[in-house]
Design a protein around this motif. Structure first.
Motif, PDB file in Angstrom:
ATOM      1  N   TYR A  29      -3.642   3.183  -8.086  1.00  0.00           N
ATOM      2  CA  TYR A  29      -4.396   3.233  -6.832  1.00  0.00           C
ATOM      3  C   TYR A  29      -4.300   4.623  -6.207  1.00  0.00           C
ATOM      4  O   TYR A  29      -5.289   5.153  -5.699  1.00  0.00           O
ATOM      5  N   TYR A  30      -3.121   5.234  -6.264  1.00  0.00           N
ATOM      6  CA  TYR A  30      -2.931   6.586  -5.747  1.00  0.00           C
ATOM      7  C   TYR A  30      -3.822   7.569  -6.497  1.00  0.00           C
ATOM      8  O   TYR A  30      -4.453   8.444  -5.907  1.00  0.00           O
ATOM      9  N   THR A  31      -3.890   7.426  -7.816  1.00  0.00           N
ATOM     10  CA  THR A  31      -4.721   8.303  -8.635  1.00  0.00           C
ATOM     11  C   THR A  31      -6.195   8.149  -8.292  1.00  0.00           C
ATOM     12  O   THR A  31      -6.930   9.137  -8.207  1.00  0.00           O
ATOM     13  N   GLN A  33      -7.433   7.162  -5.390  1.00  0.00           N
ATOM     14  CA  GLN A  33      -7.665   7.751  -4.069  1.00  0.00           C
ATOM     15  C   GLN A  33      -7.649   9.282  -4.128  1.00  0.00           C
ATOM     16  O   GLN A  33      -8.400   9.940  -3.406  1.00  0.00           O
ATOM     17  N   ALA A  34      -6.806   9.849  -4.973  1.00  0.00           N
ATOM     18  CA  ALA A  34      -6.788  11.308  -5.129  1.00  0.00           C
ATOM     19  C   ALA A  34      -8.114  11.796  -5.724  1.00  0.00           C
ATOM     20  O   ALA A  34      -8.646  12.824  -5.294  1.00  0.00           O
ATOM     21  N   ARG A  37     -10.706  11.617  -3.021  1.00  0.00           N
ATOM     22  CA  ARG A  37     -10.545  12.718  -2.067  1.00  0.00           C
ATOM     23  C   ARG A  37     -11.136  14.006  -2.617  1.00  0.00           C
ATOM     24  O   ARG A  37     -11.871  14.720  -1.925  1.00  0.00           O
ATOM     25  N   PHE A 100      -7.393  10.427   1.994  1.00  0.00           N
ATOM     26  CA  PHE A 100      -6.092  11.079   2.135  1.00  0.00           C
ATOM     27  C   PHE A 100      -5.095  10.165   2.848  1.00  0.00           C
ATOM     28  O   PHE A 100      -3.931  10.080   2.457  1.00  0.00           O
ATOM     29  N   GLU A 102      -5.130   6.921   2.811  1.00  0.00           N
ATOM     30  CA  GLU A 102      -4.771   5.893   1.831  1.00  0.00           C
ATOM     31  C   GLU A 102      -3.769   6.429   0.813  1.00  0.00           C
ATOM     32  O   GLU A 102      -2.859   5.714   0.392  1.00  0.00           O
ATOM     33  N   MET A 103      -3.926   7.684   0.412  1.00  0.00           N
ATOM     34  CA  MET A 103      -2.965   8.281  -0.509  1.00  0.00           C
ATOM     35  C   MET A 103      -1.575   8.327   0.109  1.00  0.00           C
ATOM     36  O   MET A 103      -0.584   7.985  -0.545  1.00  0.00           O
ATOM     37  N   THR A 106      -0.097   4.784   0.303  1.00  0.00           N
ATOM     38  CA  THR A 106       0.304   4.305  -1.026  1.00  0.00           C
ATOM     39  C   THR A 106       1.584   4.991  -1.479  1.00  0.00           C
ATOM     40  O   THR A 106       2.479   4.345  -2.028  1.00  0.00           O
ATOM     41  N   TRP A 107       1.685   6.286  -1.253  1.00  0.00           N
ATOM     42  CA  TRP A 107       2.886   7.011  -1.661  1.00  0.00           C
ATOM     43  C   TRP A 107       4.116   6.513  -0.909  1.00  0.00           C
ATOM     44  O   TRP A 107       5.189   6.350  -1.487  1.00  0.00           O
TER      45      TRP A 107
END
Length: 148
Positions: A29-31, A33-34, A37, A100, A102-103, A106-107
């Motif tokens: 999910y982080y990937t 969102q990145a 972005r 950003f 959301e990133m 998530t992190w």
């Protein structure tokens, strides 16, 4: 955690690589969102660059037409192009900032840290200023066109 009939079942199954399912899902999910972005950020710069060049082309081409439209129509058309591009760029900027946020969330969830206390920022940022300058230039051109 997921609940099934009022029973709490932890979702911490391990996979062969040693990471848990939750961690792999969070990293995926982080990937995503990145990537979102980066996509909206590049679209923001593309829209801004295209809008400025298109507004300049409209200004030059309409003023030099044999139809006799003149500087008034050229300023009005270029101003509208700049304001329209500014609105689109602002929406792209808001989408980039949402990705950003959301990133970051998530992190923090992956690292199991408490959300940092965020204080409201009163500085608009360079991308917001670029949108504002573009819109103000468009308004100035429209005002100039109306006074001619």
């Amino acid at each position: 955690m997921s609940t099934i009939r009022n029973c709490v079942i932890p979702l911490r199954w391990s996979n062969p690589m040693g990471a848990t399912v939750n961690e792999n899902t969070g990293l995926a999910y982080y990937t995503v969102q990145a990537a979102n972005r980066r996509h909206f950020q590049s679209l923001f710069f593309a829209v801004c660059g295209f809008t400025w060049s298109f507004a300049l082309a409209v200004l030059v081409l309409i003023e030099d037409t044999p139809l006799g439209l003149g500087a008034k129509a050229a300023c009005l058309a270029s101003g509208c192009v700049l304001i329209g591009g500014s609105v689109i760029a602002r929406r792209l900027l808001l989408r980039e900032r949402a990705a950003f946020r959301e990133m970051i969330a998530t992190w923090q969830e992956l690292r199991q840290t408490a959300p940092a206390a965020t204080t409201p920022r009163f500085r608009p940022g360079a991308m917001t200023l670029a949108c504002a300058v573009q819109a103000l230039t468009g308004l100035g051109l429209i005002g100039l066109g109306l006074t001619l």
